[in-house]
Motif scaffolding. Sequence first.
Motif, PDB file in Angstrom:
ATOM      1  N   ALA A  51       0.779  -1.227  -0.169  1.00 44.68           N
ATOM      2  CA  ALA A  51      -0.310  -0.010   0.210  1.00 44.68           C
ATOM      3  C   ALA A  51       1.067   1.016   0.042  1.00 44.68           C
ATOM      4  CB  ALA A  51      -1.139   0.279   1.040  1.00 44.68           C
ATOM      5  N   ILE A  79      -7.653  -3.733   1.745  1.00 40.34           N
ATOM      6  CA  ILE A  79      -6.405  -3.336   1.324  1.00 40.34           C
ATOM      7  C   ILE A  79      -5.256  -3.733   0.368  1.00 40.34           C
ATOM      8  CG2 ILE A  79      -3.727  -1.434   2.260  1.00 40.34           C
ATOM      9  CD1 ILE A  79      -5.700  -1.322   4.844  1.00 40.34           C
ATOM     10  N   CYS A  82      -7.305  -3.410  -2.937  1.00 39.72           N
ATOM     11  CA  CYS A  82      -6.912  -1.929  -3.594  1.00 39.72           C
ATOM     12  C   CYS A  82      -5.736  -2.184  -3.657  1.00 39.72           C
ATOM     13  CB  CYS A  82      -7.406  -1.016  -2.883  1.00 39.72           C
ATOM     14  SG  CYS A  82      -8.990  -1.283  -2.645  1.00 39.72           S
ATOM     15  N   SER A  84      -3.609  -0.018  -2.563  1.00 37.45           N
ATOM     16  CA  SER A  84      -3.224   1.073  -1.697  1.00 37.45           C
ATOM     17  C   SER A  84      -4.457   1.731  -0.370  1.00 37.45           C
ATOM     18  CB  SER A  84      -3.113   2.479  -2.628  1.00 37.45           C
ATOM     19  OG  SER A  84      -4.512   2.911  -2.576  1.00 37.45           O
ATOM     20  N   LEU A  85      -3.747   2.644   0.484  1.00 32.94           N
ATOM     21  CA  LEU A  85      -4.540   3.153   1.267  1.00 32.94           C
ATOM     22  C   LEU A  85      -6.080   3.520   0.831  1.00 32.94           C
ATOM     23  CD1 LEU A  85      -2.079   3.777   4.411  1.00 32.94           C
ATOM     24  CD2 LEU A  85      -3.574   1.979   3.746  1.00 32.94           C
ATOM     25  N   TRP A  96     -11.880   5.435  -2.976  1.00 34.72           N
ATOM     26  CA  TRP A  96     -11.074   5.000  -4.067  1.00 34.72           C
ATOM     27  C   TRP A  96     -10.925   5.359  -5.042  1.00 34.72           C
ATOM     28  CZ3 TRP A  96     -11.553   2.254   0.120  1.00 34.72           C
ATOM     29  CH2 TRP A  96     -10.639   1.506   1.286  1.00 34.72           C
TER      30      TRP A  96
END
Length: 135
Positions: A51, A79, A82, A84-85, A96
């Motif tokens: 992330a 997470i 995705c 990412s955060l 997001w």
Amino acid sequence: MNRLVGILLAIAAIVAGGAFFGWKGAILGLSCVVFYLLLQFTQLMKVMRTANDAPMGHVSSALMLQSRLHPGMKLIELIKLCRSLGVKSGENTYRWTDAGGDAVDIVMERGVVASWQLVRAPGSPEDDDGQPPAA
């Protein structure tokens, strides 16, 4: 796993080791518990490192993210999905966004996904009835 179940299993491992093999068994049970905790910590650090390499609040495709979500999904699973955060956009809401401007707003309650909403970018290829145009 439920936190209470994990604590009870850890205590049971230490007590069972002590009951069957004495103090050496209790140390073995404690070693197994510490090893399990280290595995969990390593997994968490790997996800956080992944992330960290991505821009905050960015996802490759918001539509694909929206299709893979389900209620009750834990934050660590989200997470991982995705990579990412999310960017905080409300009290319990995180967003997001993809390169096309589409976004997914996800409401988290107690560390799990409660609900989500796909937010389409203005001028996205949809007709007035909400259906994508025919090819």
